[in-house]
Design a protein around this motif. Structure first.
Motif, PDB file in Angstrom:
ATOM      1  N   ASP A 248      40.640  20.678  25.569  1.00 16.51           N
ATOM      2  CA  ASP A 248      40.056  19.364  25.327  1.00 16.51           C
ATOM      3  C   ASP A 248      41.093  18.472  24.659  1.00 16.51           C
ATOM      4  O   ASP A 248      41.690  18.861  23.658  1.00 16.51           O
ATOM      5  N   GLU A 297      44.291  13.472  33.398  1.00 14.24           N
ATOM      6  CA  GLU A 297      42.930  13.326  32.847  1.00 14.24           C
ATOM      7  C   GLU A 297      41.921  14.071  33.716  1.00 14.24           C
ATOM      8  O   GLU A 297      41.059  14.792  33.227  1.00 14.24           O
ATOM      9  N   LYS A 298      42.069  13.890  35.040  1.00 16.04           N
ATOM     10  CA  LYS A 298      41.158  14.564  35.982  1.00 16.04           C
ATOM     11  C   LYS A 298      41.306  16.080  35.873  1.00 16.04           C
ATOM     12  O   LYS A 298      40.335  16.824  35.896  1.00 16.04           O
ATOM     13  N   ASN A 300      42.294  17.871  33.327  1.00 21.17           N
ATOM     14  CA  ASN A 300      41.621  18.345  32.094  1.00 21.17           C
ATOM     15  C   ASN A 300      40.130  18.509  32.333  1.00 21.17           C
ATOM     16  O   ASN A 300      39.536  19.523  31.963  1.00 21.17           O
ATOM     17  N   GLN A 301      39.525  17.479  32.976  1.00 24.41           N
ATOM     18  CA  GLN A 301      38.064  17.538  33.200  1.00 24.41           C
ATOM     19  C   GLN A 301      37.711  18.717  34.099  1.00 24.41           C
ATOM     20  O   GLN A 301      36.757  19.457  33.839  1.00 24.41           O
ATOM     21  N   ASN A 302      38.502  18.923  35.182  1.00 23.07           N
ATOM     22  CA  ASN A 302      38.218  20.034  36.104  1.00 23.07           C
ATOM     23  C   ASN A 302      38.309  21.376  35.394  1.00 23.07           C
ATOM     24  O   ASN A 302      37.494  22.270  35.624  1.00 23.07           O
ATOM     25  N   SER A 305      35.338  21.849  33.144  1.00 21.14           N
ATOM     26  CA  SER A 305      34.085  22.135  33.864  1.00 21.14           C
ATOM     27  C   SER A 305      34.142  23.465  34.626  1.00 21.14           C
ATOM     28  O   SER A 305      33.114  24.039  34.944  1.00 21.14           O
TER      29      SER A 305
END
Ligand code: SAM
Length: 322
Positions: A248, A297-298, A300-302, A305
């Protein structure tokens, strides 16, 4: 847009050690002619400071095997926004180069050292422990500090040396970092979960002997949870990519020797950057970095999740740099 504060730059995939979990036999290699030049690396760094870059770590392979590393350090140290320049090294030849590197602007060193027992050190790395110890001593003498000694904790291999490492840290005046071994390198590396020593066990063992650890801080300690052991005045850090991921807000990018930007260790996603670094104008490079930041950024999100999976990491650590 997120700030990218940290760039880890691999300048070579060649290494003068052969740690079995990092550089197996017959590992593929990058041709020297494909490496970014020092001037090209500095060009990227000059653009990335516009996106918040402040910290640079130079790694490899073994960074000290590429000639004239002091020239790269000088180029980067001339960029006013860069506040911290460090290297990650196996320390084998550090005693020879430390002085020139410091003069060029190097602030500090991280040294990898998986065992304090000469025969075991040789078994793991095929190197000579005394050379590394000499490198640590010289770095200490000339003030390349704080010196952090990194230990990849491997179950049944070196996890009986935890307390020896604490005493070593006290004696040499260094900090230590224990790292969980990650599944990097695909089927070329004989990684399995039963070789991973989770670090909460190590922390418990240290506390049993030295008493409660106190949360602390150390310069550049991004991924590590750092504690002080008051009884011996030693700082110890734990890097726990498996048992306690720290993705994060991660704002770290990696640059490979041939000029690919790697978004994260947990995936093989890479963006070819060499052409735009080599041929692009400053404006074009800036537009490119903007796109990379969005992809980071993408990514990190992937990763968050997906439950922090290590999805498909075929590139060997020796050509990523840690
Ligand atoms: N040659 C330099 C050195 O020895 O520090 C820099 C490159 S080396 C790849 C950087 C760090 O990555 C070393 O501390 C090494 O132990 C660590 N490393 C290699 N493979 C790893 C793995 N699978 N999991 C965790 N750390 C690893």
């Amino acid at each position: 847009m997120m700030k990218i504060s940290y760039l880890r730059i691999s300048i070579t995939d060649k290494c003068n050690l052969k740690c079995y979990y990092c550089r197996p036999d017959n590992s593929p290699f990058i041709y020297r002619s494909e490496y970014l030049t020092y001037e090209e690396i500095a060009k990227l760094v000059r653009v990335m400071v516009k996106f918040g870059l402040e910290k640079v770590r130079i790694t490899g392979g073994e960074p000290l095997v590429r000639p004239n590393l002091d020239e790269l350090i000088k180029l980067i140290s001339e960029i006013p926004q860069i506040k911290d320049i460090s290297i990650t090294t196996n320390g084998l030849t550090l005693s020879k180069y430390a002085e020139a590197l410091k003069k060029a602007g190097l602030n500090r060193v991280n040294i990898s050292l998986d065992s304090l027992i000469p025969e075991r050190f040789y078994q793991i790395t095929k190197g000579n422990l005394n050379d590394v110890l000499e490198g640590i001593k010289v770095s200490k003498e000339i003030g390349l500090e704080p010196i952090k000694v990194n230990i990849v904790a491997i179950k049944g291999v070196n996890d009986d040396e935890i307390l020896d490492f604490i005493e070593f840290a006290k004696e040499y005046g260094v900090e230590i970092r224990f790292i969980e071994m990650m599944p990097i390198g695909g089927e070329q590396i004989n990684w399995s979960l039963d070789k991973v020593r989770y670090l909460d066990n190590i922390k418990k063992k240290i506390e049993e002997v030295y008493g409660k650890l106190i949360p602390s801080f150390s310069i550049g300690s991004g991924a590590a949870k750092v504690f002080k052991i008051p009884k011996v005045n030693v700082k110890v850090g734990f890097i726990t990519p498996l048992s306690n991921p720290f993705c994060d807000g991660c704002s770290k990018l990696r640059l490979t020797a041939e000029g690919n930007i790697k978004l994260c260790l947990r995936t093989d996603e890479e963006i070819q950057a060499r052409d735009v670094i080599r041929k692009g104008s400053e404006k074009e490079l800036e537009e490119f970095v903007k796109k990379v930041v969005i992809l980071k950024e993408k990514s990190n999100q992937n990763i968050i999740s997906s439950g922090y999976q290590f999805s498909d990491c075929r590139r060997l650590m020796v050509s990523i740099g840690g």
